[in-house]
Design a protein around this motif. Sequence first.
Motif, PDB file in Angstrom:
ATOM      1  N   TYR A   1      -6.585   2.593   6.905  1.00 18.53           N
ATOM      2  CA  TYR A   1      -7.231   1.965   5.752  1.00 18.53           C
ATOM      3  C   TYR A   1      -6.376   0.788   5.285  1.00 18.53           C
ATOM      4  CZ  TYR A   1     -10.323   5.974   5.661  1.00 18.53           C
ATOM      5  OH  TYR A   1     -11.261   6.920   6.005  1.00 18.53           O
TER       6      TYR A   1
ATOM      7  N   HIS B   1     -10.387  -0.052  -9.844  1.00 20.74           N
ATOM      8  CA  HIS B   1      -9.603  -1.286  -9.942  1.00 20.74           C
ATOM      9  C   HIS B   1      -9.303  -1.491 -11.422  1.00 20.74           C
ATOM     10  CE1 HIS B   1      -9.223  -5.678  -8.294  1.00 20.74           C
ATOM     11  NE2 HIS B   1      -8.212  -5.363  -9.073  1.00 20.74           N
TER      12      HIS B   1
ATOM     13  N   CYS C   1      -6.136  -2.679   2.668  1.00 20.22           N
ATOM     14  CA  CYS C   1      -6.678  -3.397   1.515  1.00 20.22           C
ATOM     15  C   CYS C   1      -6.253  -4.856   1.592  1.00 20.22           C
ATOM     16  CB  CYS C   1      -6.202  -2.785   0.203  1.00 20.22           C
ATOM     17  SG  CYS C   1      -4.481  -3.134  -0.196  1.00 20.22           S
TER      18      CYS C   1
ATOM     19  N   SER D   1     -13.875  -4.724  -4.627  1.00 22.15           N
ATOM     20  CA  SER D   1     -13.502  -4.177  -5.922  1.00 22.15           C
ATOM     21  C   SER D   1     -13.084  -5.286  -6.874  1.00 22.15           C
ATOM     22  CB  SER D   1     -12.328  -3.203  -5.700  1.00 22.15           C
ATOM     23  OG  SER D   1     -11.712  -2.845  -6.909  1.00 22.15           O
TER      24      SER D   1
ATOM     25  N   ILE E   1     -13.457   4.145  -5.568  1.00 22.24           N
ATOM     26  CA  ILE E   1     -12.586   2.982  -5.751  1.00 22.24           C
ATOM     27  C   ILE E   1     -12.452   2.687  -7.231  1.00 22.24           C
ATOM     28  CG2 ILE E   1     -12.368   0.500  -5.378  1.00 22.24           C
ATOM     29  CD1 ILE E   1     -13.734   0.949  -2.663  1.00 22.24           C
TER      30      ILE E   1
ATOM     31  N   GLN F   1       0.850  -1.180   0.000  1.00 24.15           N
ATOM     32  CA  GLN F   1       0.000   0.000   0.000  1.00 24.15           C
ATOM     33  C   GLN F   1       0.888   1.233   0.000  1.00 24.15           C
ATOM     34  OE1 GLN F   1      -3.284  -1.761   3.040  1.00 24.15           O
ATOM     35  NE2 GLN F   1      -3.552   0.406   2.564  1.00 24.15           N
TER      36      GLN F   1
ATOM     37  N   LEU G   1      -8.082   3.735  -3.707  1.00 23.03           N
ATOM     38  CA  LEU G   1      -9.172   4.295  -2.899  1.00 23.03           C
ATOM     39  C   LEU G   1      -8.910   5.779  -2.765  1.00 23.03           C
ATOM     40  CD1 LEU G   1     -11.569   4.170  -0.840  1.00 23.03           C
ATOM     41  CD2 LEU G   1      -9.848   3.707   0.911  1.00 23.03           C
TER      42      LEU G   1
ATOM     43  N   TRP H   1     -11.427  -3.295   0.470  1.00 24.66           N
ATOM     44  CA  TRP H   1     -10.967  -2.145   1.255  1.00 24.66           C
ATOM     45  C   TRP H   1     -11.654  -2.158   2.614  1.00 24.66           C
ATOM     46  CZ3 TRP H   1      -6.972   0.944   0.144  1.00 24.66           C
ATOM     47  CH2 TRP H   1      -6.494   0.938  -1.178  1.00 24.66           C
ATOM     48  N   TYR H   2     -10.820  -1.994   3.658  1.00 25.10           N
ATOM     49  CA  TYR H   2     -11.310  -1.982   5.026  1.00 25.10           C
ATOM     50  C   TYR H   2     -10.897  -0.666   5.683  1.00 25.10           C
ATOM     51  CZ  TYR H   2     -11.597  -7.106   4.475  1.00 25.10           C
ATOM     52  OH  TYR H   2     -11.875  -8.378   4.048  1.00 25.10           O
ATOM     53  N   ARG H   3     -11.644  -0.337   6.733  1.00 23.71           N
ATOM     54  CA  ARG H   3     -11.281   0.816   7.556  1.00 23.71           C
ATOM     55  C   ARG H   3     -11.239   0.327   9.001  1.00 23.71           C
ATOM     56  NH1 ARG H   3     -15.007   6.015   6.971  1.00 23.71           N
ATOM     57  NH2 ARG H   3     -16.566   4.443   7.453  1.00 23.71           N
TER      58      ARG H   3
ATOM     59  N   SER I   1      -5.463  -1.383  -7.243  1.00 25.90           N
ATOM     60  CA  SER I   1      -6.743  -0.784  -6.893  1.00 25.90           C
ATOM     61  C   SER I   1      -6.443   0.481  -6.114  1.00 25.90           C
ATOM     62  CB  SER I   1      -7.589  -1.729  -6.038  1.00 25.90           C
ATOM     63  OG  SER I   1      -8.805  -1.099  -5.628  1.00 25.90           O
TER      64      SER I   1
ATOM     65  N   CYS J   1      -3.250   0.302  -3.666  1.00 28.94           N
ATOM     66  CA  CYS J   1      -3.086  -1.069  -3.191  1.00 28.94           C
ATOM     67  C   CYS J   1      -2.611  -1.911  -4.375  1.00 28.94           C
ATOM     68  CB  CYS J   1      -4.408  -1.606  -2.667  1.00 28.94           C
ATOM     69  SG  CYS J   1      -4.368  -3.345  -2.144  1.00 28.94           S
TER      70      CYS J   1
END
Lengths: 115, 113
Positions: free
Chosen positions: A92, A71, A94, A50, A69, A6, A79, A35-37, A77, A23
Amino acid sequence: GAVVSQHPSRVICKSGTSVKIECRSLDFQATTMFWYRQFPKKSLMLMATSNEGSKATYEQGVEKDKFLINHASLTLSTLTVTSAHPEDSSFYICSAEGAGSDEQFFGPGTRLTVL
Amino acid sequence: LAKTTQPISMDSYEGQEVNITCSHNNIATNDYITWYQQFPSQGPRFIIQGYKTKVTNEVASLFIPADRKSSTLSLPRVSLSDTAVYYCLVGDGVRGNTDKLIFGTGTRLQVFP
């Protein structure tokens, strides 16, 4: 195992600006990226899924116009957090999954701080 | 997707064996059980995955009873560097299917000297 990177690892920006997080799957082709937060001392929250060449699928409550987003290739990818606000400050993360694989490989995360 | 329940936190001392149990009462027939480890400010790292009975690798063992409604991650002889958050997840492990991972609260393991 497969490597996911990342960039940047951390970023500080002013409120109202946009920030792009990349990512990349370094040694495999990722048909799907996630994608996570993650807020401090909290669990990871899935934001969106994605798929290469198609629109991302967002989880309920995640604003697609705020978290853009893209990809565009099998190894990348992005964000983009648009018009960032202090409440968008978070970690964040991925992950990427290759074709025919059932294992996700996670990136190291990006720490976003919005002033 | 099956929901998982884990203890919020656990404490241990160096050299001890740590067992973290996860409940997943609504696990589906196709679901695999996967455990991840996360250090502060890092992405999760895959530890082990299993479907039933026992799985062992170089870092951990995973015990799954016949009814598969729970699983136990076993860390032998923990060290200070094992201090981390451990997540148990269940999902469709069928190859070719996109797996949407839903993370639960995780278990925060603190190892003391």
